[in-house]
Design a protein around this motif. Structure first.
Motif, PDB file in Angstrom:
ATOM      1  N   LYS A   1      -5.642   3.271  -8.546  1.00 38.78           N
ATOM      2  CA  LYS A   1      -6.251   2.493  -7.459  1.00 38.78           C
ATOM      3  C   LYS A   1      -6.303   0.999  -7.755  1.00 38.78           C
ATOM      4  O   LYS A   1      -6.555   0.193  -6.861  1.00 38.78           O
ATOM      5  CB  LYS A   1      -7.652   3.021  -7.170  1.00 38.78           C
ATOM      6  CG  LYS A   1      -7.646   4.409  -6.531  1.00 38.78           C
ATOM      7  CD  LYS A   1      -9.042   4.863  -6.154  1.00 38.78           C
ATOM      8  CE  LYS A   1      -9.003   6.210  -5.478  1.00 38.78           C
ATOM      9  NZ  LYS A   1     -10.368   6.683  -5.068  1.00 38.78           N
TER      10      LYS A   1
ATOM     11  N   LEU B   1       0.832  -1.212   0.000  1.00 38.06           N
ATOM     12  CA  LEU B   1       0.000   0.000   0.000  1.00 38.06           C
ATOM     13  C   LEU B   1       0.864   1.259   0.000  1.00 38.06           C
ATOM     14  O   LEU B   1       0.555   2.236  -0.693  1.00 38.06           O
ATOM     15  CB  LEU B   1      -0.924  -0.008   1.215  1.00 38.06           C
ATOM     16  CG  LEU B   1      -2.084  -1.006   1.162  1.00 38.06           C
ATOM     17  CD1 LEU B   1      -2.705  -1.186   2.540  1.00 38.06           C
ATOM     18  CD2 LEU B   1      -3.142  -0.561   0.149  1.00 38.06           C
ATOM     19  N   GLU B   2       1.930   1.230   0.775  1.00 45.93           N
ATOM     20  CA  GLU B   2       2.822   2.394   0.814  1.00 45.93           C
ATOM     21  C   GLU B   2       3.462   2.649  -0.546  1.00 45.93           C
ATOM     22  O   GLU B   2       3.496   3.789  -1.026  1.00 45.93           O
ATOM     23  CB  GLU B   2       3.913   2.184   1.867  1.00 45.93           C
ATOM     24  CG  GLU B   2       4.892   3.349   1.941  1.00 45.93           C
ATOM     25  CD  GLU B   2       6.024   3.074   2.916  1.00 45.93           C
ATOM     26  OE1 GLU B   2       5.841   3.343   4.123  1.00 45.93           O
ATOM     27  OE2 GLU B   2       7.090   2.588   2.476  1.00 45.93           O
TER      28      GLU B   2
ATOM     29  N   GLN C   1       0.984  13.770   1.802  1.00 42.20           N
ATOM     30  CA  GLN C   1       0.990  14.133   0.387  1.00 42.20           C
ATOM     31  C   GLN C   1      -0.376  14.591  -0.111  1.00 42.20           C
ATOM     32  O   GLN C   1      -0.740  14.367  -1.272  1.00 42.20           O
ATOM     33  CB  GLN C   1       1.499  12.956  -0.444  1.00 42.20           C
ATOM     34  CG  GLN C   1       0.712  11.655  -0.305  1.00 42.20           C
ATOM     35  CD  GLN C   1       1.385  10.498  -1.020  1.00 42.20           C
ATOM     36  OE1 GLN C   1       2.584  10.288  -0.914  1.00 42.20           O
ATOM     37  NE2 GLN C   1       0.608   9.736  -1.780  1.00 42.20           N
ATOM     38  N   ASP C   2      -1.131  15.248   0.756  1.00 42.94           N
ATOM     39  CA  ASP C   2      -2.473  15.667   0.394  1.00 42.94           C
ATOM     40  C   ASP C   2      -2.557  17.062  -0.217  1.00 42.94           C
ATOM     41  O   ASP C   2      -3.653  17.549  -0.478  1.00 42.94           O
ATOM     42  CB  ASP C   2      -3.390  15.602   1.628  1.00 42.94           C
ATOM     43  CG  ASP C   2      -3.614  14.172   2.089  1.00 42.94           C
ATOM     44  OD1 ASP C   2      -3.536  13.268   1.245  1.00 42.94           O
ATOM     45  OD2 ASP C   2      -3.858  13.968   3.294  1.00 42.94           O
TER      46      ASP C   2
ATOM     47  N   GLN D   1       1.640   6.705  -6.795  1.00 40.51           N
ATOM     48  CA  GLN D   1       0.500   7.520  -7.219  1.00 40.51           C
ATOM     49  C   GLN D   1       0.861   9.008  -7.162  1.00 40.51           C
ATOM     50  O   GLN D   1       0.444   9.790  -8.026  1.00 40.51           O
ATOM     51  CB  GLN D   1      -0.705   7.228  -6.338  1.00 40.51           C
ATOM     52  CG  GLN D   1      -1.993   7.875  -6.820  1.00 40.51           C
ATOM     53  CD  GLN D   1      -3.214   7.367  -6.060  1.00 40.51           C
ATOM     54  OE1 GLN D   1      -3.091   6.651  -5.063  1.00 40.51           O
ATOM     55  NE2 GLN D   1      -4.388   7.731  -6.520  1.00 40.51           N
ATOM     56  N   LEU D   2       1.666   9.396  -6.179  1.00 41.11           N
ATOM     57  CA  LEU D   2       2.073  10.787  -6.048  1.00 41.11           C
ATOM     58  C   LEU D   2       2.827  11.276  -7.273  1.00 41.11           C
ATOM     59  O   LEU D   2       2.690  12.428  -7.679  1.00 41.11           O
ATOM     60  CB  LEU D   2       2.943  10.963  -4.794  1.00 41.11           C
ATOM     61  CG  LEU D   2       3.499  12.369  -4.534  1.00 41.11           C
ATOM     62  CD1 LEU D   2       2.367  13.352  -4.301  1.00 41.11           C
ATOM     63  CD2 LEU D   2       4.464  12.364  -3.359  1.00 41.11           C
TER      64      LEU D   2
ATOM     65  N   THR E   1      -2.439   7.075   5.507  1.00 43.58           N
ATOM     66  CA  THR E   1      -1.478   7.815   4.691  1.00 43.58           C
ATOM     67  C   THR E   1      -0.994   9.114   5.333  1.00 43.58           C
ATOM     68  O   THR E   1      -0.182   9.825   4.726  1.00 43.58           O
ATOM     69  CB  THR E   1      -2.095   8.168   3.320  1.00 43.58           C
ATOM     70  OG1 THR E   1      -3.282   8.946   3.528  1.00 43.58           O
ATOM     71  CG2 THR E   1      -2.431   6.915   2.534  1.00 43.58           C
TER      72      THR E   1
ATOM     73  N   ALA F   1       0.935   4.214  -2.842  1.00 47.20           N
ATOM     74  CA  ALA F   1       0.684   5.624  -2.547  1.00 47.20           C
ATOM     75  C   ALA F   1       1.831   6.501  -3.040  1.00 47.20           C
ATOM     76  O   ALA F   1       1.613   7.588  -3.588  1.00 47.20           O
ATOM     77  CB  ALA F   1       0.471   5.817  -1.047  1.00 47.20           C
ATOM     78  N   ARG F   2       3.049   6.029  -2.862  1.00 39.49           N
ATOM     79  CA  ARG F   2       4.217   6.799  -3.317  1.00 39.49           C
ATOM     80  C   ARG F   2       4.239   6.920  -4.835  1.00 39.49           C
ATOM     81  O   ARG F   2       4.547   7.985  -5.380  1.00 39.49           O
ATOM     82  CB  ARG F   2       5.498   6.128  -2.814  1.00 39.49           C
ATOM     83  CG  ARG F   2       5.674   6.195  -1.310  1.00 39.49           C
ATOM     84  CD  ARG F   2       6.831   5.315  -0.856  1.00 39.49           C
ATOM     85  NE  ARG F   2       8.099   5.748  -1.443  1.00 39.49           N
ATOM     86  CZ  ARG F   2       9.227   5.031  -1.357  1.00 39.49           C
ATOM     87  NH1 ARG F   2       9.228   3.856  -0.736  1.00 39.49           N
ATOM     88  NH2 ARG F   2      10.340   5.491  -1.891  1.00 39.49           N
TER      89      ARG F   2
END
Length: 241
Positions: free
Chosen positions: A171, A157-158, A235-236, A164-165, A230, A161-162
């Motif tokens: 997803k 998952l981490e 990173q929002d 995706q940034l 997260t 997320a990284r």
């Protein structure tokens, strides 16, 4: 694309100005290619350069006297490699190419001169370094307190997320070049145990990792299993505009 990945990542914290971007572009003037297995940074070296990863994956690690390896983290496009190496007198870890990679070498003088003239950029890089430290804290929790299934769920998952940034994951999942041996060295497991854990997660309908692709089948269930939040990735959106 190299500047784009790093700019996209740093912009998650700081809105960079035109002059910031000009200085950032100077970090990319020494573009180099490295083959799989090449050691870009050697533990114990002095006067070591850092790198900005453009394409491909790398890993940072420590070697034990008995030859065992502990992978501390994986690096993906947009990440710095060995940023501490230009500030410490002696490099405290090694970095190896997991795949063929493209990266820009950054000298200590490049970074220090850039920071002196672009404090907002310096703040953004400090954010990136602090984020890396936060990830290492989570990895420590992984090794010390989470079950094997929770560790695996959390790291996948981490990574998602990284990625995706920087625009290379969605997803549904992401392409992943890591072997079971890489995951074993990162999660404190044997390769056989890694294989068993991945099979359990697949049988439970949560995630598959086959043919170089991580596919999230039940993202909510995987997040619940890992206790994944997260917030530590921060990173929002920009906090400094």
């Amino acid at each position: 694309m190299l500047q784009g990945r790093l700019t996209r990542k740093l912009s998650a914290f700081v809105t960079l100005s035109g002059s910031d971007l000009e200085i950032l572009a100077r970090f990319h003037k020494r573009r180099r290619s490295f083959l799989v297995g090449h050691q870009l940074i050697h533990e114990g070296q002095k006067n070591q350069s850092a790198f900005i990863l453009a394409e491909g994956w790398a890993c940072s690690y420590k070697m034990l006297p008995d030859g065992e390896r502990q992978i501390v983290d994986f690096q993906v496009p947009g990440d710095f490699l060995g940023l501490r190496s230009v500030l410490f007198r002696t490099t405290d870890h090694s970095v190896e190419a997991v795949t063929h990679i493209e990266a820009s070498e950054v000298l200590a003088s490049d970074i220090l001169e850039g920071f002196a003239t672009a404090p907002r950029l310096a703040t953004a890089v400090l954010w990136a370094a602090s984020r890396d430290e936060a990830m290492v804290v989570e990895h420590l929790v992984n090794l010390g307190r989470r079950s094997a299934e929770e560790r695996m769920a959390h790291i996948l998952l981490e990574l998602g997320a990284r990625l995706q940034l920087v625009g290379i994951c969605d997803k549904t999942g992401f392409d992943c070049p890591l072997t079971q041996y890489h995951l074993a060295d990162a999660l404190g497991l044997s390769a056989v145990h890694v294989n068993r854990v991945l099979r359990h997660l697949r049988e439970d309908g949560l995630v598959t990792f086959q043919k170089g692709r991580v596919s999230f089948k039940n993202l909510a269930g995987l997040i619940e299993l890992a206790g994944f939040d997260t917030d530590y990735l921060d990173q929002d959106g920009p906090l400094l505009r």
